[in-house]
Design an enzyme around this catalytic site. Structure first.
Site, PDB file in Angstrom:
ATOM      1  N   LEU A   1       5.610   9.568   3.926  1.00 27.92           N
ATOM      2  CA  LEU A   1       5.461   8.428   4.827  1.00 27.92           C
ATOM      3  C   LEU A   1       4.257   7.631   4.352  1.00 27.92           C
ATOM      4  CD1 LEU A   1       5.917  10.020   8.400  1.00 27.92           C
ATOM      5  CD2 LEU A   1       7.592   8.685   7.125  1.00 27.92           C
ATOM      6  N   ASP A   2       4.334   6.308   4.473  1.00 25.26           N
ATOM      7  CA  ASP A   2       3.178   5.480   4.151  1.00 25.26           C
ATOM      8  C   ASP A   2       1.996   5.884   5.024  1.00 25.26           C
ATOM      9  OD1 ASP A   2       4.678   4.076   2.335  1.00 25.26           O
ATOM     10  OD2 ASP A   2       4.982   2.326   3.622  1.00 25.26           O
ATOM     11  N   ARG A   3       0.815   5.588   4.539  1.00 19.57           N
ATOM     12  CA  ARG A   3      -0.404   5.961   5.267  1.00 19.57           C
ATOM     13  C   ARG A   3      -0.412   5.413   6.690  1.00 19.57           C
ATOM     14  NH1 ARG A   3      -6.612   4.640   3.231  1.00 19.57           N
ATOM     15  NH2 ARG A   3      -7.692   5.724   4.944  1.00 19.57           N
TER      16      ARG A   3
ATOM     17  N   THR B   1       2.157   4.624   8.568  1.00 18.24           N
ATOM     18  CA  THR B   1       3.317   5.013   9.362  1.00 18.24           C
ATOM     19  C   THR B   1       3.062   6.346  10.052  1.00 18.24           C
ATOM     20  OG1 THR B   1       4.756   3.894   7.788  1.00 18.24           O
ATOM     21  CG2 THR B   1       5.803   5.433   9.306  1.00 18.24           C
TER      22      THR B   1
ATOM     23  N   HIS C   1       7.991   1.094   0.584  1.00 17.86           N
ATOM     24  CA  HIS C   1       7.880  -0.003   1.562  1.00 17.86           C
ATOM     25  C   HIS C   1       9.243  -0.593   1.924  1.00 17.86           C
ATOM     26  CE1 HIS C   1       3.541  -0.744  -0.129  1.00 17.86           C
ATOM     27  NE2 HIS C   1       3.641   0.383   0.564  1.00 17.86           N
TER      28      HIS C   1
END
Length: 309
Positions: A138-140, A142, A239
């Site tokens: 997961l993105d930072r 999110t 993304h």
């Protein structure tokens, strides 16, 4: 390490990427150093040069050159313990094979890019979770459901489910504007070829990799010119949700890379200080048993929804 080390690969490591194997084995060595020794051919498999993404096989022999490993950092160790305790409090489900945590926004899953450690490094510093590995990322910014395997055989099995698109990942996102359709599927290839301010940007491009995103409207907020949407992805490009929503003219709230500045400013006045993207649910079958794990919105995101209503 003052001399060359030769490591034999057994069946438990079969299928693991070489770079991930080195990161796990060489704790204390920066990832930039690991990729440098890979790039310059100092790491060899069966006496030959290989790429970082090489999948290890049982019987392989990995040559690791002498390396300088940093001494333990007390501050880092204390921070890692704190993060691990926070993760422990965020466990949504755990069994002997895997665990799902409700990852907080702002916590990176890996160290690097100026971060001394991430979630996985923090967990590896704690004996009960010394061998856990990420099944996906997961993105930072999110938050929400993050799946981790507790041993190699579970990791291989869960990766196979991902490869076959048999893990259903559902997100909640707050976006700008009102969707004209109740639901749609975005089929737009993504490429990571563009730089902006020194950062690599994902863009829709015919030469990119296939990416599919399904979007369903949950609720409209006419006064705020915003919509809460449920998003499902069949691919996991960098993304992906952020770029696909922005490409439809509905960028995510709080997205400082692909978002709308005026919309973000209005959301900040309501108390939003992060991107509104939350991994709300994971669903999959394993061994004939169905699993469905959900992660509730935290107070910041739920308060934004209440303010919009």
């Amino acid at each position: 390490m003052t001399q060359v080390e030769y490591v034999g690969i057994d069946a438990s490591r079969e299928g693991q990427r070489l770079d991930n194997f080195l990161v796990a084995r060489l704790k204390g060595v920066p990832k930039s150093v690991i990729y440098r020794i890979l790039r310059t051919g100092q790491v060899r498999v069966n006496k030959g040069r290989v790429k970082p993404g090489y999948k290890l096989r049982a019987g392989d022999e990995v040559r690791i050159p002498p390396l300088s490993i940093a001494a333990p950092d007390t501050v880092l160790e204390n921070d890692a313990q704190r993060v691990a305790q926070m993760v422990g409090a965020a466990i949504l489900y755990e069994n002997e094979d895997f665990m799902v945590i409700n990852k907080p926004s702002g916590l990176a899953v890996h160290g690097g890019s100026g971060l001394r450690y991430g979630l996985i490094e923090a967990l590896h510093a704690c004996p009960p979770y010394a061998n856990v590995e990420l099944v996906h990322r997961l993105d930072r910014g999110t938050s929400g459901c993050l799946l981790l395997a507790k041993h190699r055989s579970a990791l291989r099995e869960l990766h196979e489910l991902l490869r076959k698109h048999e893990i259903d990942k559902t997100y909640l996102a707050l976006v700008s504007g009102r969707f004209s359709a109740g639901s749609l599927t975005v089929d737009a290839p993504l490429d990571r070829g563009r730089l902006k301010g020194g950062e690599r940007m994902a863009v829709v491009s015919d030469t990119g990799k296939a990416a599919y995103t399904s979007i369903r409207v949950v609720e409209h907020f006419p006064q705020a010119q915003a919509s809460l949407v449920e998003v499902r992805i069949d691919t996991g490009r960098t993304h992906q949700i952020r770029v696909h929503c922005a490409a439809q003219g509905h960028p995510l709230a709080g997205d400082d890379k692909y978002g709308d500045r005026d919309f973000n400013r209005r959301m900040r006045k309501l108390g939003l200080h992060r991107i509104f993207l939350h991994a709300a649910r994971l669903r999959f079958d394993r061994g004939g048993r169905p699993f469905e794990i959900t992660a509730p919105l935290n107070s910041e995101l739920s308060n934004i929804i209440n303010a919009l209503k």
